[in-house]
Write a protein that holds these residues in place. Sequence first.
Motif, PDB file in Angstrom:
ATOM      1  N   ALA A   1     -15.981  29.951 -35.157  1.00 11.19           N
ATOM      2  CA  ALA A   1     -14.484  29.831 -35.620  1.00 11.19           C
ATOM      3  C   ALA A   1     -13.859  30.964 -34.901  1.00 11.19           C
ATOM      4  CB  ALA A   1     -14.214  29.308 -36.939  1.00 11.19           C
ATOM      5  N   VAL A   2     -12.787  30.829 -34.234  1.00  9.22           N
ATOM      6  CA  VAL A   2     -11.770  31.664 -33.916  1.00  9.22           C
ATOM      7  C   VAL A   2     -10.400  31.425 -34.548  1.00  9.22           C
ATOM      8  CG1 VAL A   2     -13.112  32.010 -31.532  1.00  9.22           C
ATOM      9  CG2 VAL A   2     -10.877  30.342 -31.763  1.00  9.22           C
ATOM     10  N   SER A   3      -9.857  32.821 -34.772  1.00 10.56           N
ATOM     11  CA  SER A   3      -8.557  32.758 -35.353  1.00 10.56           C
ATOM     12  C   SER A   3      -7.572  33.764 -34.678  1.00 10.56           C
ATOM     13  CB  SER A   3      -8.662  33.078 -36.907  1.00 10.56           C
ATOM     14  OG  SER A   3      -9.083  34.526 -37.110  1.00 10.56           O
ATOM     15  N   LEU A   4      -6.403  33.362 -34.968  1.00  8.18           N
ATOM     16  CA  LEU A   4      -5.376  34.373 -34.538  1.00  8.18           C
ATOM     17  C   LEU A   4      -4.329  34.436 -35.598  1.00  8.18           C
ATOM     18  CD1 LEU A   4      -3.801  35.961 -32.242  1.00  8.18           C
ATOM     19  CD2 LEU A   4      -2.741  33.733 -31.805  1.00  8.18           C
ATOM     20  N   ASP A   5      -4.055  35.633 -36.083  1.00  2.00           N
ATOM     21  CA  ASP A   5      -3.051  35.632 -37.224  1.00  2.00           C
ATOM     22  C   ASP A   5      -2.461  36.843 -37.420  1.00  2.00           C
ATOM     23  OD1 ASP A   5      -4.948  37.926 -38.061  1.00  2.00           O
ATOM     24  OD2 ASP A   5      -5.859  36.985 -39.564  1.00  2.00           O
TER      25      ASP A   5
ATOM     26  N   THR B   1       0.037  43.799 -38.936  1.00  2.00           N
ATOM     27  CA  THR B   1      -0.617  43.743 -37.589  1.00  2.00           C
ATOM     28  C   THR B   1      -0.918  42.186 -37.231  1.00  2.00           C
ATOM     29  OG1 THR B   1      -2.825  43.830 -38.690  1.00  2.00           O
ATOM     30  CG2 THR B   1      -1.898  45.689 -37.881  1.00  2.00           C
ATOM     31  N   PHE B   2      -1.157  41.803 -35.816  1.00  2.00           N
ATOM     32  CA  PHE B   2      -1.532  40.799 -35.201  1.00  2.00           C
ATOM     33  C   PHE B   2      -3.330  41.066 -34.958  1.00  2.00           C
ATOM     34  CE2 PHE B   2       2.852  40.025 -34.301  1.00  2.00           C
ATOM     35  CZ  PHE B   2       3.136  38.681 -34.501  1.00  2.00           C
ATOM     36  N   GLY B   3      -3.966  40.259 -35.369  1.00  2.00           N
ATOM     37  CA  GLY B   3      -5.298  40.106 -35.043  1.00  2.00           C
ATOM     38  C   GLY B   3      -6.012  38.930 -34.642  1.00  2.00           C
ATOM     39  N   ILE B   4      -7.186  39.080 -34.018  1.00  2.00           N
ATOM     40  CA  ILE B   4      -7.850  38.044 -33.352  1.00  2.00           C
ATOM     41  C   ILE B   4      -9.273  38.187 -34.363  1.00  2.00           C
ATOM     42  CG2 ILE B   4      -8.890  39.190 -31.485  1.00  2.00           C
ATOM     43  CD1 ILE B   4      -8.531  36.437 -30.039  1.00  2.00           C
ATOM     44  N   GLY B   5      -9.862  36.903 -34.718  1.00  3.51           N
ATOM     45  CA  GLY B   5     -11.116  37.054 -35.322  1.00  3.51           C
ATOM     46  C   GLY B   5     -12.112  36.097 -34.873  1.00  3.51           C
ATOM     47  N   LEU B   6     -13.264  36.466 -35.036  1.00  2.00           N
ATOM     48  CA  LEU B   6     -14.545  35.494 -34.587  1.00  2.00           C
ATOM     49  C   LEU B   6     -15.314  35.439 -35.765  1.00  2.00           C
ATOM     50  CD1 LEU B   6     -16.095  33.926 -32.180  1.00  2.00           C
ATOM     51  CD2 LEU B   6     -17.051  36.032 -31.887  1.00  2.00           C
ATOM     52  N   LYS B   7     -15.678  34.141 -36.219  1.00  3.44           N
ATOM     53  CA  LYS B   7     -16.541  33.985 -37.594  1.00  3.44           C
ATOM     54  C   LYS B   7     -17.885  33.172 -37.071  1.00  3.44           C
ATOM     55  CE  LYS B   7     -12.265  33.957 -40.298  1.00  3.44           C
ATOM     56  NZ  LYS B   7     -11.423  33.210 -40.917  1.00  3.44           N
ATOM     57  N   TYR B   8     -18.945  33.465 -37.803  1.00  4.76           N
ATOM     58  CA  TYR B   8     -20.126  32.610 -37.959  1.00  4.76           C
ATOM     59  C   TYR B   8     -20.018  31.606 -38.924  1.00  4.76           C
ATOM     60  CZ  TYR B   8     -24.682  31.066 -38.054  1.00  4.76           C
ATOM     61  OH  TYR B   8     -25.841  30.198 -37.799  1.00  4.76           O
ATOM     62  N   THR B   9     -19.993  30.380 -38.761  1.00  2.23           N
ATOM     63  CA  THR B   9     -19.730  29.185 -39.935  1.00  2.23           C
ATOM     64  C   THR B   9     -21.116  28.821 -40.159  1.00  2.23           C
ATOM     65  OG1 THR B   9     -19.408  27.586 -38.043  1.00  2.23           O
ATOM     66  CG2 THR B   9     -17.494  28.811 -38.988  1.00  2.23           C
TER      67      THR B   9
END
Length: 183
Positions: free
Chosen positions: A145-149, A172-180
């Motif tokens: 899953a990818v996220s922008l927050d 802050t603005f951030g981008i994330g990558l998660k293993y589900t």
Amino acid sequence: MKNKLLLPLLGAIALFATPALAQDTPTSKPQATAPYNTSIGFRASVAGPSGLTPEIRIKHFIRPQSALELQVGQWNYQGAYQASLHYLWQPQLLTSSRLRPYAGLGIGAVGSTKDRFGERQVMETHAVLLGSVGVEYAFRKLPLAVSLDYRYVVTGFNTHSFDAVNGSRASTFGIGLKYTLRK
């Protein structure tokens, strides 16, 4: 004469309309379910002079549209660290079950050390209230899953040196990558 026609007409309408009302009608909102149960990953944001600030995130859905997320990592400048627990509301969109916006509140602790005149000072700890909004996309075939927050600092407690950190710089603005991990 009018009464004689009205009664059979109402009876005919009731006879044909009752079975139509008793049938199941399709709902416009699909059943909301979380695309995964638990995830672990990282978030990277660009904040001030320290450049890229990494953090680890662990998220667990407690209800189909509610999750708890633990965030631990570097915060806004070299020598500052944070740990926070967020409650996230993540509804399912009518158009997509994979793309989900979210909003949440969290409480955390920020620890920082300062260099004053070339000497390292003891670590100071501050309590903060954080808010976050973002969007997440969970892939159908991949367990990712990818996220922008955007995470912002609502307020700081016991923060006599919090002004030096500057709460607006901590947002802050951030981008994330998660293993589900699927159910």
